[in-house]
Design an enzyme around this catalytic site. Structure first.
Site, PDB file in Angstrom:
ATOM      1  N   TYR A  59      38.975  30.862  24.474  1.00 37.20           N
ATOM      2  CA  TYR A  59      38.085  31.133  25.615  1.00 37.20           C
ATOM      3  C   TYR A  59      37.763  29.858  26.395  1.00 37.20           C
ATOM      4  O   TYR A  59      37.589  29.915  27.625  1.00 37.20           O
ATOM      5  CB  TYR A  59      36.831  31.882  25.146  1.00 37.20           C
ATOM      6  CG  TYR A  59      37.183  33.294  24.750  1.00 37.20           C
ATOM      7  CD1 TYR A  59      37.453  34.252  25.726  1.00 37.20           C
ATOM      8  CD2 TYR A  59      37.333  33.653  23.415  1.00 37.20           C
ATOM      9  CE1 TYR A  59      37.839  35.535  25.379  1.00 37.20           C
ATOM     10  CE2 TYR A  59      37.717  34.937  23.056  1.00 37.20           C
ATOM     11  CZ  TYR A  59      37.972  35.875  24.040  1.00 37.20           C
ATOM     12  OH  TYR A  59      38.367  37.148  23.699  1.00 37.20           O
ATOM     13  N   HIS A 114      32.561  43.980  29.994  1.00 38.24           N
ATOM     14  CA  HIS A 114      33.213  43.231  28.900  1.00 38.24           C
ATOM     15  C   HIS A 114      32.715  41.793  28.806  1.00 38.24           C
ATOM     16  O   HIS A 114      33.372  40.956  28.194  1.00 38.24           O
ATOM     17  CB  HIS A 114      34.740  43.252  29.068  1.00 38.24           C
ATOM     18  CG  HIS A 114      35.341  44.597  28.786  1.00 38.24           C
ATOM     19  ND1 HIS A 114      36.662  44.905  29.040  1.00 38.24           N
ATOM     20  CD2 HIS A 114      34.793  45.735  28.257  1.00 38.24           C
ATOM     21  CE1 HIS A 114      36.894  46.163  28.691  1.00 38.24           C
ATOM     22  NE2 HIS A 114      35.782  46.685  28.226  1.00 38.24           N
ATOM     23  N   CYS A 122      23.827  33.291  22.127  1.00 36.75           N
ATOM     24  CA  CYS A 122      23.478  32.704  20.843  1.00 36.75           C
ATOM     25  C   CYS A 122      23.395  33.816  19.801  1.00 36.75           C
ATOM     26  O   CYS A 122      22.681  34.796  19.992  1.00 36.75           O
ATOM     27  CB  CYS A 122      22.141  31.973  20.950  1.00 36.75           C
ATOM     28  SG  CYS A 122      21.602  31.337  19.353  1.00 36.75           S
ATOM     29  N   GLY A 180      43.801  48.127  39.517  1.00 31.99           N
ATOM     30  CA  GLY A 180      44.413  47.138  38.620  1.00 31.99           C
ATOM     31  C   GLY A 180      43.977  47.249  37.173  1.00 31.99           C
ATOM     32  O   GLY A 180      43.769  46.238  36.516  1.00 31.99           O
ATOM     33  N   SER A 182      45.004  49.332  33.441  1.00 38.62           N
ATOM     34  CA  SER A 182      46.084  50.122  32.830  1.00 38.62           C
ATOM     35  C   SER A 182      45.603  51.447  32.239  1.00 38.62           C
ATOM     36  O   SER A 182      46.423  52.271  31.844  1.00 38.62           O
ATOM     37  CB  SER A 182      46.761  49.296  31.727  1.00 38.62           C
ATOM     38  OG  SER A 182      45.799  48.891  30.769  1.00 38.62           O
ATOM     39  N   ALA A 222      47.229  44.781  44.785  1.00 43.18           N
ATOM     40  CA  ALA A 222      45.830  44.948  45.186  1.00 43.18           C
ATOM     41  C   ALA A 222      45.511  44.164  46.460  1.00 43.18           C
ATOM     42  O   ALA A 222      44.783  44.655  47.326  1.00 43.18           O
ATOM     43  CB  ALA A 222      44.918  44.509  44.046  1.00 43.18           C
TER      44      ALA A 222
END
Ligand code: APR
Length: 236
Positions: A59, A114, A122, A180, A182, A222
């Protein structure tokens, strides 16, 4: 021919495909993130417990990429912001994306189901904070001073955020646009079944697992198809 008519409540679901032309990889396309990484290694709570460094680095890398100067919102993000600011009714973007390109294009009514790359959470005090820098295993929470920060990302096996609010909005929607995505990941893939009264339009470069549930699929990138469709809506 799609009969759109007058609409007052538009819900737009976006997925990785809307940010693809901004330089952010999708998940399931060729060369997508899930072709180069295993979900179970980097995107589950178990992975974080087993190998926090691997997950944090994954990440951290994505955050750094998002903040690179070449990563910018594209014409599709800007068109949605224009719709929100010119449309007389309510426009809500529900996004599965963890980038901030909708906000950078000027959209204000954005729900991130998400999570967000530019936030940490934390595990000890649960406080969510804005971040630009890397999260390391040694990083301290600014609030409770514990070494318990994690990315504010919904991993596989965790509950997505704000789903009740999304269902309320979908229930009242008269136009649902999916861009966009799936249609492979729930609950977002099931949103189309939560808006019984809506006209349902999909914009994607290819047919998806749920294309048959839409009234119309507009096929194409898009950055081209979203501005065209938004111009059409604004002119109604
Ligand atoms: N324009 C429009 N659609 C595009 C474009 C483009 N330029 N490029 C790719 N697409 C489409 C693909 O055809 C595909 O249907 O975008 C979709 C991307 O699908 P996924 O990679 O599965 O992304 P998404 O649907 O957002 O994934 C959902 O899965 O791994 C998780 O948490 C992650 O939020 C993500 C979720």
């Amino acid at each position: 021919m799609l009969n759109i008519g007058l609409k007052s409540n538009i819900v737009i679901l976006t997925g990785a495909g809307i940010s693809q032309e901004s330089g952010i990889n999708t998940f399931r396309d060729q060369n997508g993130l899930w072709h180069n990484y295993k979900i179970e290694d980097v995107a589950t709570p178990e992975a974080f417990q087993k190998n926090p460094k691997l997950v944090l680095d994954f990440y951290n890398e994505r955050r750094k990429h998002l903040l690179a100067p070449e990563i910018k919102p594209n014409a599709a993000h800007f068109a949605l912001a224009r719709l929100e600011h010119t449309f007389r009714g309510l426009v809500t973007i529900i996004t599965q994306n963890v980038d901030n390109l909708h906000e950078r294009a000027g959209s204000e009514n954005v729900i991130h189901i998400h999570g967000e790359l530019l936030k940490s959470r934390c595990n000890h005090c649960q406080i969510v904070s804005s971040i630009k820098d890397n999260i390391e295993a040694e990083s301290l929470c600014q609030h409770c001073h514990q070494k318990s920060l994690r990315p504010h990302i919904v991993w596989f096996g965790e509950e997505p955020h704000y789903i009740d609010r999304c269902h309320q909005l979908l229930d009242a929607a008269d136009l649902f646009i999916a861009i966009g995505t799936s249609g492979m990941v729930y609950p977002a893939a099931g949103f189309i079944r939560h808006c019984p009264d809506a006209t349902k339009v999909e914009i994607n470069t290819e047919e998806t697992a749920i294309s048959h549930l839409f009234h119309k699929t507009i096929m194409g990138p898009a950055s081209m198809k979203v501005p065209e469709f938004i111009d059409f809506l604004i002119d109604l």
